[in-house]
Design an enzyme around this catalytic site. Structure first.
Site, PDB file in Angstrom:
ATOM      1  N   ARG A  80       0.830  -1.213   0.000  1.00  0.00           N
ATOM      2  CA  ARG A  80       0.000   0.000   0.000  1.00  0.00           C
ATOM      3  C   ARG A  80       0.862   1.259   0.000  1.00  0.00           C
ATOM      4  NH1 ARG A  80      -4.607   0.393   4.425  1.00  0.00           N
ATOM      5  NH2 ARG A  80      -2.833   0.945   5.730  1.00  0.00           N
ATOM      6  N   LYS A 183      -2.700   6.593   1.372  1.00  0.00           N
ATOM      7  CA  LYS A 183      -2.567   6.974   2.786  1.00  0.00           C
ATOM      8  C   LYS A 183      -1.606   8.160   2.859  1.00  0.00           C
ATOM      9  CE  LYS A 183      -2.424   4.722   7.285  1.00  0.00           C
ATOM     10  NZ  LYS A 183      -3.688   5.246   7.771  1.00  0.00           N
ATOM     11  N   GLU A 219     -16.386   6.340   4.081  1.00  0.00           N
ATOM     12  CA  GLU A 219     -15.717   5.721   5.236  1.00  0.00           C
ATOM     13  C   GLU A 219     -15.667   6.718   6.377  1.00  0.00           C
ATOM     14  OE1 GLU A 219     -11.548   4.768   4.901  1.00  0.00           O
ATOM     15  OE2 GLU A 219     -11.171   6.397   3.497  1.00  0.00           O
TER      16      GLU A 219
HETATM   17  N1  PLP Z   1      -9.423   4.332   6.369  1.00  0.00           N
HETATM   18  C1  PLP Z   1      -8.608   5.313   6.757  1.00  0.00           C
HETATM   19  C2  PLP Z   1      -8.910   6.681   6.297  1.00  0.00           C
HETATM   20  C3  PLP Z   1      -7.509   5.032   7.580  1.00  0.00           C
HETATM   21  O1  PLP Z   1      -6.695   6.005   7.980  1.00  0.00           O
HETATM   22  C4  PLP Z   1      -7.282   3.709   7.997  1.00  0.00           C
HETATM   23  C5  PLP Z   1      -6.131   3.393   8.835  1.00  0.00           C
HETATM   24  O2  PLP Z   1      -5.118   2.950   8.395  1.00  0.00           O
HETATM   25  C6  PLP Z   1      -8.157   2.721   7.559  1.00  0.00           C
HETATM   26  C7  PLP Z   1      -9.214   3.056   6.758  1.00  0.00           C
HETATM   27  C8  PLP Z   1      -7.938   1.302   7.955  1.00  0.00           C
HETATM   28  O3  PLP Z   1      -6.909   0.717   7.222  1.00  0.00           O
HETATM   29  P1  PLP Z   1      -6.080  -0.491   7.830  1.00  0.00           P
HETATM   30  O4  PLP Z   1      -7.061  -1.516   8.209  1.00  0.00           O
HETATM   31  O5  PLP Z   1      -5.200  -0.924   6.723  1.00  0.00           O
HETATM   32  O6  PLP Z   1      -5.347   0.047   8.986  1.00  0.00           O
HETATM   33  C1  COI Z   2      -4.228   3.306  11.395  1.00  0.00           C
HETATM   34  O1  COI Z   2      -5.218   2.673  11.702  1.00  0.00           O
HETATM   35  O2  COI Z   2      -3.097   2.784  11.323  1.00  0.00           O
HETATM   36  C2  COI Z   2      -4.322   4.708  11.062  1.00  0.00           C
HETATM   37  O3  COI Z   2      -3.404   5.188  10.443  1.00  0.00           O
HETATM   38  C3  COI Z   2      -5.505   5.466  11.479  1.00  0.00           C
HETATM   39  C4  COI Z   2      -5.192   6.783  12.107  1.00  0.00           C
HETATM   40  C5  COI Z   2      -4.319   6.690  13.308  1.00  0.00           C
HETATM   41  C6  COI Z   2      -4.700   7.777  11.120  1.00  0.00           C
END
Ligand code: PLP
Ligand code: COI
Length: 339
Positions: A80, A183, A219
């Site tokens: 990612r 991200k 989201e």
């Molecule tokens: N959506 C956003 C905007 C986020 O910042 C995060 C955190 O990382 C997620 C979703 C969840 O992603 P993940 O499950 O890969 O941490």
């Molecule tokens: C995560 O879940 O790792 C995130 O980055 C979410 C938030 C702390 C920005």
């Protein structure tokens, strides 16, 4: 580490011993360097400062009952980060270098991996930034990749409890063909104003609708959305949300529990038909939603009348945590156990 109250940790920054860095210069990545400084010296015209050339990741390491440390799905985070780098024209980091840096950063700070009993974990924060000077709007020539770690408790202070979330229609986080799928820091800057208003009003997060039509669920500020009805796990398909690794994992777990999976646009009105709803992410794990308030329209969608998490959310949460902490076998190959 006698003075850390592991089970009382919040999702905050606590200084650890070392971070791991690599520089991209003259068209190639250099060797990993270990640093004990919490600071990065940089040029005042660095592109990360002016033009938002910044992408980050978030993943976790867990200490099991057996004392072993497990890192969850780090390859997915590496991929990612590459996608984010391509999205905002930064140098891509090889997967192997990402994984090596993550493992090194955890090993060097092993004493900060919380004990099993605390329910806390070590949050790993990889960061990629444009370093060289550029006044015209152009990508940098040089990049820094750094990984730091910090022990954390639950992102939402309530932990595994239901909380309300709010829709604020006059705010968008990301455009349909913008950077929402990456991200990158700018998305989070864009979410701060609505986030502050929502927190002051007692909501744990903002639930964003699609920016174009305001018809579909996108989201939450820091986590994906999912809903449960008729033995089906439903999560939005959208071009402006982050592909969550937790969500991807929950989809596999839900499938293995015999549930159907639907990944499609979710119209807001469909909330009236959901039996359960939740937010999911590395930091959030699963955070069950008590109700969604469409704030300006004065409409509420309630999922938990008694304030308790639903049974499917609870099952998914327990299953995911069991794999992460090593209580259950990792049949999916999601976990890297440190030697
Ligand atoms: N959506 C956003 C905007 C986020 O910042 C995060 C955190 O990382 C997620 C979703 C969840 O992603 P993940 O499950 O890969 O941490
Ligand atoms: C995560 O879940 O790792 C995130 O980055 C979410 C938030 C702390 C920005």
């Amino acid at each position: 580490m006698d003075n850390i109250n592991w089970s009382g940790l919040t999702f905050g920054y606590l200084k650890t011993d070392y971070n791991v860095r690599a520089y991209y210069r003259s068209g190639k990545w250099g060797e990993l360097e270990i640093s004990d400084s919490e600071y990065v010296p940089m040029h005042i015209a660095a592109t990360c400062l002016h033009y938002g050339q910044e992408a980050f990741e978030g993943l976790k390491a867990f200490r099991g009952k057996d004392g072993k440390i497990r890192i969850f799905r780090m390859r997915e985070n590496a991929l990612r980060l590459q996608s984010s780098a391509r999205g905002i024209m930064m140098a891509e980091l090889p997967v192997e270098l990402f994984e090596k840096a993550v493992v090194e950063s955890v090993k060097r700070n092993e004493r900060f991996v919380p004990p099993y009993e605390s329910g806390a974990s070590l949050y790993i924060r990889p960061l990629l930034i444009g370093m060289s000077a550029q006044v015209g709007v152009k990508p940098a020539q040089e990049y820094l990749f750094v990984v730091f770690v910090t022990p954390v408790g639950p992102y939402f202070k309530e932990g595994f409890k239901t909380t309300p979330v709010g829709i604020y229609r006059e705010y968008d986080r990301a455009a349909p063909h913008g950077t929402g799928i990456y991200k990158v820091g700018g998305n989070y800057a864009a979410s701060l104003a609505a986030g502050e208003i929502a927190h002051a009003a007692g909501y744990s997060a903002v639930l964003y609708l699609d920016a174009k039509e305001k018809k579909y669920i996108d989201e939450c500020g820091p986590a994906n959305f999912f809903g449960i009805k008729n033995n089906t796990y439903i999560t939005p398909a959208s071009s402006s949300i982050l592909p969550s690794i937790t969500n991807k994992s929950l989809i596999q777990l839900a499938e293995s529990m015999g549930m159907n999976i639907e990944r499609r646009p979710i119209p807001l009105e469909e909330l009236t038909t959901l039996e359960e709803a939740g937010m999911c992410g590395t930091a959030a794990v699963i955070s069950p939603i008590q109700r969604v308030d469409d704030v300006e329209r004065g409409q509420s969608y309630v999922f938990s009348k008694d304030g308790k998490p639903g049974t499917v959310c609870t099952q998914l949460y327990n299953k995911l945590r069991a794999i992460q902490y090593g209580d259950e076998s990792d049949e999916y190959g999601w976990v890297t156990i440190l030697e």
